[in-house]
Design a protein around this motif. Structure first.
Motif, PDB file in Angstrom:
ATOM      1  N   GLY A 138      -5.760  -1.253  10.898  1.00 43.73           N
ATOM      2  CA  GLY A 138      -5.403  -2.925  10.912  1.00 43.73           C
ATOM      3  C   GLY A 138      -6.417  -3.748  10.149  1.00 43.73           C
ATOM      4  N   ASP A 139      -7.834  -2.897  10.027  1.00 47.14           N
ATOM      5  CA  ASP A 139      -9.106  -3.574   9.552  1.00 47.14           C
ATOM      6  C   ASP A 139      -8.887  -3.317   8.008  1.00 47.14           C
ATOM      7  N   ALA A 140      -8.436  -2.240   7.425  1.00 47.21           N
ATOM      8  CA  ALA A 140      -8.760  -1.730   6.144  1.00 47.21           C
ATOM      9  C   ALA A 140      -8.100  -3.072   5.071  1.00 47.21           C
ATOM     10  N   ASP A 141      -8.720  -2.833   3.940  1.00 48.17           N
ATOM     11  CA  ASP A 141      -8.578  -3.593   2.876  1.00 48.17           C
ATOM     12  C   ASP A 141      -7.315  -3.143   2.210  1.00 48.17           C
ATOM     13  N   LEU A 142      -6.967  -1.675   2.225  1.00 47.09           N
ATOM     14  CA  LEU A 142      -5.749  -1.204   1.838  1.00 47.09           C
ATOM     15  C   LEU A 142      -5.651   0.254   2.463  1.00 47.09           C
ATOM     16  N   ILE A 143      -4.198   0.319   2.705  1.00 49.49           N
ATOM     17  CA  ILE A 143      -3.979   1.707   3.461  1.00 49.49           C
ATOM     18  C   ILE A 143      -2.996   2.451   2.332  1.00 49.49           C
ATOM     19  N   VAL A 144      -3.161   3.590   2.327  1.00 49.34           N
ATOM     20  CA  VAL A 144      -2.439   4.309   1.270  1.00 49.34           C
ATOM     21  C   VAL A 144      -1.898   5.702   2.160  1.00 49.34           C
ATOM     22  N   SER A 145      -0.415   5.619   1.977  1.00 47.95           N
ATOM     23  CA  SER A 145       0.155   6.779   2.653  1.00 47.95           C
ATOM     24  C   SER A 145       1.081   7.400   1.557  1.00 47.95           C
TER      25      SER A 145
END
Length: 311
Positions: free
Chosen positions: A84-91
């Motif tokens: 939730g705190d990430a500037d970007l999540i990559v999945s």
């Protein structure tokens, strides 16, 4: 050949210090600045690729540990909060991270920027088995498809405040060159395998993209569905055993992230002289274990497939 395009939750009983140490250990080497943008990546294959693309423009944290199974790995409560705190999540997406999807959905609903790599590629359907027709998430077995992923990562990372887009473009271009070199090497290596021997059998369906690009036939898989969480029936094993015998394959392949017992059973049940070779398919390894990076993994697999199907 497909045309190339121009890329149960772990209990939170560990101390905060130990969890923090584990997370730092999964960050891309050389990236430790807390003032840099934070990118969180689900699987270690994607984590390696994202780290190569962004370089030192962001801190990259990979959730999936080496030698883990992407279908079933889980994360701690603190790691879930990190999403939730990430500037970007990559999945990866396309149904790969089954044990993690609830956390990704929660983070996305809360407004966290999310790049689903599977949305950036021309996905292929599973050709057979219980998952026939469903999207196949194992796109990384084709390095040309990974170029689409690199393009998407570059675009998404470039939208993060604080990222130098010029340096980002340089890193992305360098890694595209690496992927093109890998693709050329694989094309040349597999061309040396007689067409009638380009037949693959493994633990579960994972090589659809590789087969499509380099002209292999998928004979079958010990686990018929698209996930390692499924289990084969006696009829499944008998059907695959018959197919192996009919095709006369010389080697069947076991994934490094799973025990190879099922493949060993198939080798004996097929009543033919079949070797069993190990491949790195769904996870990178720790240092010195043969597949520390995506490029190393693919080169190791290329050599093992080529050797296994030409002897």
């Amino acid at each position: 050949m497909r045309a190339r395009r121009t890329w149960p939750a772990l209990a939170a009983l560990a101390s905060s210090a130990l969890v923090s140490f584990a997370l730092i250990g999964c960050a891309t080497p050389g990236q430790g600045g807390a003032d840099r943008p934070q990118i969180v990546v689900t699987t270690n294959i994607l984590g390696d690729v994202v780290g190569e693309v962004v370089g030192d423009e962001a801190e990259v944290t990979t959730l999936m540990r080496p030698n883990a199974d992407p279908h079933s790995f889980e994360i701690s409560a603190q790691e879930a909060a990190m999403l939730g705190d990430a500037d970007l999540i990559v999945s990866s997406g396309l149904g790969l991270e089954e044990g993690l999807q609830q956390h990704l959905d929660r983070a996305a609903d809360a407004g966290a920027p999310l790049l689903v790599a599977g949305d950036a590629v021309a996905s292929l359907p599973y050709a057979s088995g219980d998952a026939a027709g469903a999207p196949d998430p194992h796109f990384w077995t084709d390095p040309a498809t990974m170029v689409d992923v690199v393009d998407a990562v570059e675009q998404a990372a470039g939208e993060i405040d604080g990222v130098d887009q010029e340096r980002l473009a340089e890193h992305a271009a360098e890694y595209r060159d690496e992927l093109e070199t890998l693709d050329t090497e694989m094309t040349e290596a597999f061309a040396a395998i007689p067409p009638e021997r380009r037949a693959l059998v493994t633990n579960h369906h994972v090589f659809g993209y590789l087969a499509d690009r380099y002209g292999f036939r998928i004979i079958g898989a010990a686990i018929p569905g698209g996930t390692t969480l499924a289990a084969p029936s006696a009829a499944d094993l008998q059907e695959l055993s018959d197919a192996i015998t009919e095709a006369g394959v010389s080697t069947i392949f076991a994934e490094s992230s799973q025990p190879d017992r099922l493949v060993q059973v198939l080798a004996s049940e097929a009543d033919i002289d079949v070797r069993v070779a190990e491949l790195f398919t769904e996870s990178l390894t720790g240092p010195g274990e043969g597949a520390e990076t995506y490029l190393e993994m693919m080169r190791a697999n290329t050599a093992r497939i080529s050797e296994g199907l030409t002897q």
